[in-house]
Write a protein that holds these residues in place. Structure first.
Motif, PDB file in Angstrom:
ATOM      1  N   THR A 315       0.762  -1.209  -0.022  1.00  0.00           N
ATOM      2  CA  THR A 315      -0.177  -0.029  -0.105  1.00  0.00           C
ATOM      3  C   THR A 315       0.765   1.226  -0.059  1.00  0.00           C
ATOM      4  O   THR A 315       1.928   1.120   0.398  1.00  0.00           O
ATOM      5  N   GLN A 316       0.597   2.258  -0.490  1.00  0.00           N
ATOM      6  CA  GLN A 316       0.976   3.484  -0.379  1.00  0.00           C
ATOM      7  C   GLN A 316       1.263   4.059   0.663  1.00  0.00           C
ATOM      8  O   GLN A 316       0.800   3.961   1.749  1.00  0.00           O
ATOM      9  N   ASN A 317       2.707   4.179   1.218  1.00  0.00           N
ATOM     10  CA  ASN A 317       3.367   4.712   2.492  1.00  0.00           C
ATOM     11  C   ASN A 317       4.490   5.585   2.289  1.00  0.00           C
ATOM     12  O   ASN A 317       5.211   5.603   1.503  1.00  0.00           O
ATOM     13  N   ASP A 318       4.820   6.358   3.695  1.00  0.00           N
ATOM     14  CA  ASP A 318       5.836   7.266   3.466  1.00  0.00           C
ATOM     15  C   ASP A 318       7.246   6.695   3.913  1.00  0.00           C
ATOM     16  O   ASP A 318       8.246   7.454   3.511  1.00  0.00           O
ATOM     17  N   SER A 319       7.311   5.450   4.355  1.00  0.00           N
ATOM     18  CA  SER A 319       8.452   4.797   4.789  1.00  0.00           C
ATOM     19  C   SER A 319       8.959   3.895   3.548  1.00  0.00           C
ATOM     20  O   SER A 319      10.092   3.313   3.817  1.00  0.00           O
ATOM     21  N   ALA A 320       8.470   3.857   2.341  1.00  0.00           N
ATOM     22  CA  ALA A 320       8.879   2.837   1.314  1.00  0.00           C
ATOM     23  C   ALA A 320      10.428   3.128   0.913  1.00  0.00           C
ATOM     24  O   ALA A 320      10.926   2.237   0.494  1.00  0.00           O
ATOM     25  N   ASP A 321      10.893   4.319   1.090  1.00  0.00           N
ATOM     26  CA  ASP A 321      12.185   4.721   0.357  1.00  0.00           C
ATOM     27  C   ASP A 321      13.088   4.500   1.534  1.00  0.00           C
ATOM     28  O   ASP A 321      14.426   4.900   1.183  1.00  0.00           O
ATOM     29  N   THR A 322      12.979   4.038   2.891  1.00  0.00           N
ATOM     30  CA  THR A 322      13.931   4.282   3.758  1.00  0.00           C
ATOM     31  C   THR A 322      13.762   2.694   4.522  1.00  0.00           C
ATOM     32  O   THR A 322      14.696   2.334   4.784  1.00  0.00           O
ATOM     33  N   VAL A 323      12.587   2.200   4.582  1.00  0.00           N
ATOM     34  CA  VAL A 323      12.628   0.899   5.284  1.00  0.00           C
ATOM     35  C   VAL A 323      12.249  -0.212   4.419  1.00  0.00           C
ATOM     36  O   VAL A 323      11.389  -0.431   3.469  1.00  0.00           O
ATOM     37  N   MET A 324      13.446  -1.183   4.304  1.00  0.00           N
ATOM     38  CA  MET A 324      13.217  -2.612   3.484  1.00  0.00           C
ATOM     39  C   MET A 324      11.826  -3.316   4.285  1.00  0.00           C
ATOM     40  O   MET A 324      11.259  -3.242   5.394  1.00  0.00           O
ATOM     41  N   ALA A 325      11.440  -4.210   3.367  1.00  0.00           N
ATOM     42  CA  ALA A 325      10.070  -5.217   3.676  1.00  0.00           C
ATOM     43  C   ALA A 325      10.799  -6.203   4.545  1.00  0.00           C
ATOM     44  O   ALA A 325      11.928  -6.691   4.676  1.00  0.00           O
ATOM     45  N   THR A 326       9.965  -6.255   5.676  1.00  0.00           N
ATOM     46  CA  THR A 326      10.476  -7.381   6.701  1.00  0.00           C
ATOM     47  C   THR A 326       9.338  -8.449   6.848  1.00  0.00           C
ATOM     48  O   THR A 326       8.068  -8.457   6.108  1.00  0.00           O
ATOM     49  N   LYS A 327       9.709  -9.439   7.505  1.00  0.00           N
ATOM     50  CA  LYS A 327       8.649 -10.461   7.579  1.00  0.00           C
ATOM     51  C   LYS A 327       7.306 -10.168   8.220  1.00  0.00           C
ATOM     52  O   LYS A 327       7.574  -9.361   9.215  1.00  0.00           O
ATOM     53  N   ASN A 328       6.352 -10.392   7.538  1.00  0.00           N
ATOM     54  CA  ASN A 328       4.907 -10.133   7.989  1.00  0.00           C
ATOM     55  C   ASN A 328       4.589  -8.654   7.807  1.00  0.00           C
ATOM     56  O   ASN A 328       3.909  -8.199   8.843  1.00  0.00           O
ATOM     57  N   ASP A 329       5.240  -7.928   7.264  1.00  0.00           N
ATOM     58  CA  ASP A 329       5.233  -6.753   7.006  1.00  0.00           C
ATOM     59  C   ASP A 329       3.867  -6.229   6.568  1.00  0.00           C
ATOM     60  O   ASP A 329       3.413  -6.637   5.524  1.00  0.00           O
ATOM     61  N   MET A 330       3.178  -5.358   7.493  1.00  0.00           N
ATOM     62  CA  MET A 330       1.877  -4.949   7.268  1.00  0.00           C
ATOM     63  C   MET A 330       1.579  -4.062   5.910  1.00  0.00           C
ATOM     64  O   MET A 330       0.310  -3.876   5.525  1.00  0.00           O
ATOM     65  N   ARG A 331       2.478  -3.501   5.472  1.00  0.00           N
ATOM     66  CA  ARG A 331       2.227  -2.669   4.244  1.00  0.00           C
ATOM     67  C   ARG A 331       2.256  -3.540   3.148  1.00  0.00           C
ATOM     68  O   ARG A 331       1.615  -2.996   2.005  1.00  0.00           O
ATOM     69  N   VAL A 332       2.547  -5.004   2.995  1.00  0.00           N
ATOM     70  CA  VAL A 332       2.287  -5.879   1.844  1.00  0.00           C
ATOM     71  C   VAL A 332       0.924  -6.129   1.517  1.00  0.00           C
ATOM     72  O   VAL A 332       0.438  -6.625   2.604  1.00  0.00           O
ATOM     73  N   THR A 333       0.584  -5.889   0.294  1.00  0.00           N
ATOM     74  CA  THR A 333      -0.907  -6.324   0.056  1.00  0.00           C
ATOM     75  C   THR A 333      -1.000  -8.041  -0.199  1.00  0.00           C
ATOM     76  O   THR A 333       0.043  -8.535  -0.203  1.00  0.00           O
ATOM     77  N   ARG A 334      -2.180  -8.407  -0.453  1.00  0.00           N
ATOM     78  CA  ARG A 334      -2.247  -9.740  -0.650  1.00  0.00           C
ATOM     79  C   ARG A 334      -1.845 -10.264  -1.952  1.00  0.00           C
ATOM     80  O   ARG A 334      -1.100 -11.222  -1.974  1.00  0.00           O
ATOM     81  N   ILE A 335      -1.955  -9.555  -3.037  1.00  0.00           N
ATOM     82  CA  ILE A 335      -1.219  -9.628  -4.331  1.00  0.00           C
ATOM     83  C   ILE A 335       0.144  -9.556  -4.124  1.00  0.00           C
ATOM     84  O   ILE A 335       0.962 -10.184  -4.660  1.00  0.00           O
ATOM     85  N   GLY A 336       0.518  -8.531  -3.329  1.00  0.00           N
ATOM     86  CA  GLY A 336       1.887  -8.185  -3.159  1.00  0.00           C
ATOM     87  C   GLY A 336       2.705  -9.453  -2.559  1.00  0.00           C
ATOM     88  O   GLY A 336       3.942  -9.629  -2.771  1.00  0.00           O
ATOM     89  N   LYS A 337       2.091  -9.984  -1.504  1.00  0.00           N
ATOM     90  CA  LYS A 337       2.816 -11.089  -1.121  1.00  0.00           C
ATOM     91  C   LYS A 337       2.915 -12.343  -2.208  1.00  0.00           C
ATOM     92  O   LYS A 337       4.202 -12.863  -2.016  1.00  0.00           O
ATOM     93  N   ILE A 338       2.137 -12.671  -2.996  1.00  0.00           N
ATOM     94  CA  ILE A 338       2.278 -13.450  -4.188  1.00  0.00           C
ATOM     95  C   ILE A 338       3.454 -13.293  -4.969  1.00  0.00           C
ATOM     96  O   ILE A 338       4.303 -13.883  -5.284  1.00  0.00           O
ATOM     97  N   ILE A 339       3.351 -11.716  -5.504  1.00  0.00           N
ATOM     98  CA  ILE A 339       4.305 -11.587  -6.465  1.00  0.00           C
ATOM     99  C   ILE A 339       5.765 -11.200  -5.818  1.00  0.00           C
ATOM    100  O   ILE A 339       6.742 -11.519  -6.416  1.00  0.00           O
ATOM    101  N   ARG A 340       5.718 -11.069  -4.707  1.00  0.00           N
ATOM    102  CA  ARG A 340       7.025 -10.758  -3.941  1.00  0.00           C
ATOM    103  C   ARG A 340       7.592 -12.272  -3.431  1.00  0.00           C
ATOM    104  O   ARG A 340       8.986 -12.456  -3.885  1.00  0.00           O
ATOM    105  N   LYS A 341       6.939 -13.293  -3.246  1.00  0.00           N
ATOM    106  CA  LYS A 341       7.070 -14.439  -3.226  1.00  0.00           C
ATOM    107  C   LYS A 341       7.860 -15.281  -4.366  1.00  0.00           C
ATOM    108  O   LYS A 341       8.792 -16.367  -4.334  1.00  0.00           O
ATOM    109  N   THR A 342       7.256 -14.997  -5.420  1.00  0.00           N
ATOM    110  CA  THR A 342       7.621 -15.582  -6.627  1.00  0.00           C
ATOM    111  C   THR A 342       8.821 -14.640  -7.564  1.00  0.00           C
ATOM    112  O   THR A 342       9.204 -14.954  -8.583  1.00  0.00           O
TER     113      THR A 342
END
Length: 448
Positions: A315-342
């Motif tokens: 989802t659009q957020n202010d920390s995208a350019d400074t904070v890397m994705a972490t496990k169970n990151d709440m910012r990641v969408t359902r579609i995002g989980k699939i495309i990131r996993k693959t």
């Protein structure tokens, strides 16, 4: 026993026999015109001798020769298909011609592998050896002994001379005793540690070696800073040591890598992104607001900034350019989980590859904030910026991708990135791409 002068002519002849035999058996029409036969054979000879392919160093093995071998097959493949494009006979399809070329590659690879295997066995049983002595002794002697003590390389280390007496069983006497010993024991190679001899002694040793048909090799004082990536440049007669060189600095290497990048990225853009992008756009609109693509400034070759593209997975957020994705990151969408996993979210970066900002394979580009942080805290971090960043890389297939949890994660990532810059070959790129696809299909633990 000296090296046979027939090895190189025999290898050339056998390669030409393999080449012509397969072409004649599988594409006999090719040989109706004698000019075709001349073209295929002359191309092989010009390319092999331009690459200095046949002369092999004593310390060279099948594995260390792989880079040059893949270059040969790649360049000859271009020559092979160029004739097909200019003189298509309409009888053999491109697919059939390609299969013929692959068969040629297989048999030439098999022979090359067999050649090194036979040579190794021959040396292990005492053939084609060289007697070696070292004049002088310092810390380098132990390191060079590791090479001499590999029997498959064909060295017979006799010992060393030094003015400081030693109880070592390989100590042969003072340096002045070496001349008589070398002549009486049929020594082939003389290795001299330069720091242990004066200018006058070195000059005499050079004259002695020349007058007695001995090979002299001088080991400079390295001050314990030499690395595998060093190379020598000659400024007139003065040797200058450069501390770091990448195979990608060789004239033709950037052309080969860029050509591959353009072809590969074009295929992905046309065959995958052309239909995947509209599909993901529709799916994303059902779940969250925002654009299809996420773009972010990252540092590329020579630390130049470029816009790196990905499919939006958060989802659009202010920390995208400074904070890397972490496990169970709440910012990641359902579609995002699939495309990131693959790793599907990385596919738009083939646009970056096509534009020339990135390469298919290379060190992964980091966010600007992370580059600024790591370049001051991680030793040799910026070495990775000597080459273009990649969609995938050696560090990624070795498991060092995604979130940095502890310092060892980034240190090991940089270690693999530096190794890649110093060891690049088209074959290495292809193996990394293959393992990346395999990992994407299996799913990766850190892909979140």
């Amino acid at each position: 026993m000296k090296k046979s002068l027939l090895i190189i002519p025999f290898s050339v002849l056998l390669h030409l026999c393999i080449l012509n035999g397969i072409l004649y058996l599988m594409t006999p029409i090719t040989y109706v015109e004698s000019s075709n036969m001349i073209y295929y054979n002359l191309s092989w000879l010009i390319i092999t001798f331009s690459l200095n392919f046949y002369p092999t160093e004593r310390r060279e093995t099948f594995e260390t020769n792989l880079g040059k071998f893949f270059k040969l097959l790649g360049i000859y493949g271009l020559a092979y298909f160029a004739l097909y494009g200019l003189r298509s006979d309409g009888i053999y399809t491109f697919e059939y011609r390609a299969s013929v070329f692959l068969i040629i590659c297989f048999f030439i690879t098999a022979y090359r592998s067999l050649f090194y295997w036979v040579r190794k066995k021959y040396r292990l049983y005492g053939g084609n050896f060289r007697n070696v002595v070292v004049i002088g002794r310092d810390r380098n002697l132990k390191k060079i002994r590791r090479v001499f003590d590999q029997p498959e390389l064909g060295y017979r280390y006799k010992g060393f001379f030094d003015d400081k007496p030693s109880v070592s069983p390989t100590y042969l006497g003072k340096m002045n005793d070496c001349f008589k010993y070398i002549l009486e024991n049929d020594v082939d190679y003389i290795y001299c540690i330069a720091s242990k001899l004066s200018k006058k002694e070195l000059e005499y040793l050079v004259t002695f070696a020349d007058n007695n048909l001995k090979k002299l090799k001088i080991i400079p004082d390295n001050k314990e800073i030499f690395t595998r990536s060093m190379f020598i440049e000659l400024y007139d007669t003065i040797p200058v040591l450069a501390m770091r060189k990448s195979p990608l600095e060789v004239e033709y290497a950037p052309i080969v890598k860029r050509t591959f990048d353009i072809l590969f990225s074009s295929m992905v853009i046309l065959l995958v992104l052309s239909w995947l992008a509209p599909l993901l756009y529709i799916l994303m609109k059902f779940e969250s607001k925002g654009p299809l693509f996420f773009k972010q400034k990252r540092h590329g070759v020579n630390r130049k900034t470029f816009w790196c593209y990905k499919f939006r997975s958060m989802t659009q957020n202010d920390s995208a350019d400074t904070v890397m994705a972490t496990k169970n990151d709440m910012r990641v969408t359902r579609i995002g989980k699939i495309i990131r996993k693959t790793s599907i979210d990385e596919l738009p970066q083939f646009i970056n590859v096509f534009l020339g900002d990135m390469s298919v394979v290379g060190p992964r580009p980091h966010m600007e904030s992370h580059t600024e942080m790591y370049e001051t805290s991680i030793d040799k971090y910026l070495v990775r910026h000597f080459v273009k960043p990649g969609i995938t890389g050696l560090a990624q297939i070795k498991g060092y991708r995604g979130e940095i949890i502890k310092k060892a994660d980034i240190v090991n990532r940089i270690r693999f990135d530096i190794f890649y810059t110093e060891s690049w070959s088209l074959g290495l790129d292809l193996s990394i791409i293959y393992l990346t696809i395999v990992n994407a299909v299996r799913g990766e633990e850190k892909a979140y």
